[in-house]
Design an enzyme around this catalytic site. Structure first.
Site, PDB file in Angstrom:
ATOM      1  N   CYS A  53      30.863  22.074 -19.154  1.00  0.00           N
ATOM      2  CA  CYS A  53      32.256  21.637 -19.349  1.00  0.00           C
ATOM      3  C   CYS A  53      32.371  20.115 -19.358  1.00  0.00           C
ATOM      4  CB  CYS A  53      33.130  22.282 -18.274  1.00  0.00           C
ATOM      5  SG  CYS A  53      34.308  21.238 -17.434  1.00  0.00           S
ATOM      6  N   CYS A  56      34.259  18.323 -16.585  1.00  0.00           N
ATOM      7  CA  CYS A  56      33.479  18.336 -15.336  1.00  0.00           C
ATOM      8  C   CYS A  56      32.459  17.204 -15.337  1.00  0.00           C
ATOM      9  CB  CYS A  56      32.764  19.668 -15.155  1.00  0.00           C
ATOM     10  SG  CYS A  56      33.837  21.111 -15.314  1.00  0.00           S
ATOM     11  N   CYS A 387      41.390  24.734 -32.636  1.00  0.00           N
ATOM     12  CA  CYS A 387      40.493  24.429 -31.507  1.00  0.00           C
ATOM     13  C   CYS A 387      39.032  24.352 -31.939  1.00  0.00           C
ATOM     14  CB  CYS A 387      40.733  25.447 -30.399  1.00  0.00           C
ATOM     15  SG  CYS A 387      39.299  26.102 -29.564  1.00  0.00           S
ATOM     16  N   CYS A 390      36.490  26.828 -30.479  1.00  0.00           N
ATOM     17  CA  CYS A 390      36.659  28.168 -31.048  1.00  0.00           C
ATOM     18  C   CYS A 390      35.913  28.267 -32.379  1.00  0.00           C
ATOM     19  CB  CYS A 390      38.135  28.473 -31.272  1.00  0.00           C
ATOM     20  SG  CYS A 390      39.150  28.221 -29.806  1.00  0.00           S
TER      21      CYS A 390
END
Ligand SMILES: *[C@@H]1O[C@H](CO)[C@@H](O)[C@H](O)[C@H]1NC(C)=O
Length: 524
Positions: A53, A56, A387, A390
């Protein structure tokens, strides 16, 4: 073991060696260490993350710095890798990465970290958390304290009333980020107060300035009194208030206004209506200039002023028809009709797909059929056409779909599906894109959030382990990849199913303006 995995294991081992040398002040915890660590430490900030991520990764160095600075104050920073400790993360209700929570010596009632993700902000937020949540007041300090924030709750109790003191402290601990709390036990002040001890008065800078609570001095009752009192008669929907309205358990009526003049006109004009439905419907304005994009979630066009009621529990939407002029009288009529139950919710849906392929296309109108009303394990990707993550997932999702769809036995038990959640109303709460959920056969009311890796192997493993039918496509996958490694990769792109093409047409990047609005809307 794949050679990639070997390399990965090696790298983690090496990183481990490096870390030991640097001696990080962030504690990396595994599931079996978590409970004891939380209960052994008075104040802990926990980060639940995934190694892939981006947010993160950006947080990591800031988090390290903060951990080092807070070490001497006895405030601990920990992190949990949710791709490793998925059960723990699910138990903690982690739905996006990173999720940050503050624990205070107990596994009960952690509060979300709502500060910024910079080291200085983390330090100051956590230091504030370490101070007492209740300010002890005196007759000299109480008057100015009453007006020192929008919502101030002051408890009046006797000096020997330890129980009320503890109850109020625990309420303040759980709501400390939302309101200001004070308490006083000076006999003269308590005696003269408008409430009989033990009691609470909430002071506000809006509506009635003082509201007295003299019911039972119990945590739940007092908490709910403070929360309800803190919501103004006609408030405002914004990033700080949105979650409160959504969890209030009653419908929310939005008034989209452009500028102060419109805002005043509607807040004044709708006062009577808001009083009439107080406790049954919340009324709030929303700044159409900043948060206009939110209108699309209520199936409204971005034309102001606008009005809609949202049933927050069922997420049903009742937009006011936008070809009519929006007046106070019209809103009153509309609201009465809503209350009478005569009104049908508006449902946003793409047209039904003509036929289904390896990846089933869900729209609002076939959601129940494909996802709920069957005895299959249904793995659903909730995506947005703009997105990027996606789009990266799309070919893999096609490969996954084909794996089950093209095998008669598998196809009877598993469906791989996708839905554009920006163009279709779905009952699920979607916090980011893509969101992947498994609706396992027989357990459709408790879908499982997927938080693992995004390779076909990962999904296959997940379906085998978490699906009711335990369908194991591992061999079929190995075979298909052996037979045509290149083909499998290109299948999703070169020969998409009929339904896929339709969706692809809409796959346009958002304009800068749309993107900006989207990110605003995300903040809500
Ligand atoms: C509540 O209890 C704490 C701890 O004993 C004490 O310091 C504080 O003064 C009490 N609050 C009031 C308002 O008396």
């Amino acid at each position: 073991m794949h050679s990639k995995q070997v390399l990965f294991t090696l790298m983690t081992a090496m990183a481990g060696v490096g870390m030991a040398a640097d001696a990080s002040d962030v504690h990396q915890l595994k599931s079996d260490e978590f409970d004891a660590f939380i209960t052994d430490n008075k104040l802990v900030l926990a980060e639940f993350y995934a190694p892939w991520c981006g947010h993160c990764k950006a947080l990591a160095p800031e988090y390290e710095t903060a951990a080092t600075e807070l070490k001497d104050k006895g405030i601990k920073l920990i992190k949990v890798d949710c791709t490793e400790e998925s059960d723990l993360c699910q138990k903690q209700g982690v739905e996006g990465y990173p999720t940050l929570k503050v624990f205070r010596g107990s596994l009960d009632g952690p509060t979300p970290y709502t500060g910024q993700r910079k080291s200085a902000s983390i330090v100051s937020y956590m230091v504030k958390q370490s101070l007492p949540a209740v300010s002890v007041l005196t007759k000299e300090t109480i008057e100015s304290f009453k007006t020192s924030d929008k919502v101030v709750a002051i408890a009046y109790f006797n000096a020997d009333d330890k129980k009320s003191n503890e109850t109020f402290s625990s309420i303040a601990d759980s709501l400390r980020d939302d309101y200001l709390f004070g308490a006083i036990s000076d006999p003269a002040v308590v005696e003269a107060a408008k409430v009989k001890a033990p009691g609470v008065i909430v002071y506000r800078t809006f509506d009635e300035p003082e509201t007295v609570y003299d019911g039972a001095f119990e945590k739940d009752a007092v908490t709910s009194f403070i929360k309800t009192t803190a919501i103004p008669l006609i408030g405002e929907v914004g990033p700080e208030t949105y979650a409160g309205y959504m969890s209030a358990g009653i419908p929310l009526a939005y008034i989209f206004v452009e500028g102060d003049e419109q805002k005043t006109k509607f807040t004044d004009g709708l006062r009577k209506l808001a009083i009439k439905h107080k406790g049954k419907i919340n009324f709030a304005t929303i700044d159409a200039v900043a948060f206009g994009a939110h209108a699309q979630n209520l199936n409204l066009e971005q034309k102001w002023p606008a009005f809609a009621i949202q049933e927050t529990v069922k997420n049903a939407k009742f937009p006011f028809e936008q070809d009519k002029e929006l007046t106070i009288e019209e809103i009153e009529k509309f609201t009465e009709k809503f209350v009478s139950g005569e009104m049908k919710p508006s449902i946003k849906s793409e047209p039904l797909p003509e036929k289904q392929g390896p990846v089933h296309t869900i729209v609002a109108h076939n959601y129940e059929d494909i996802v709920i009303n069957n005895d299959k394990d249904v793995l659903v990707e909730f995506y947005a056409h703009w997105c990027g993550h996606c789009k990266a997932l799309a070919p893999k999702w096609e490969e996954l779909g084909a794996l089950y769809y093209n095998n008669k036995e598998f196809a009877e038990k598993v469906i791989i599906a996708k839905v554009d959640a920006t163009l279709n109303d779905v009952p699920d709460e979607i916090q980011g894109f893509p969101t992947i959920k498994l609706f396992a056969a027989g357990k459709k009311d408790a879908p499982i959030d997927y938080s693992g890796g995004r390779n076909v192997e990962d999904f296959v493993k997940f379906l085998k382990e978490s699906g009711t039918h335990k369908v194991d496509a591992t061999e079929a996958l190995a075979k298909s990849q052996e037979e045509a490694p290149a083909e499998a990769e290109s299948a999703g792109k070169a020969a998409p199913a009929a339904t896929e093409e339709k969706t692809e047409e809409k796959t346009a990047e958002p304009t800068a303006e749309e993107a900006a609005k989207e990110s605003k809307h995300d903040e809500l």
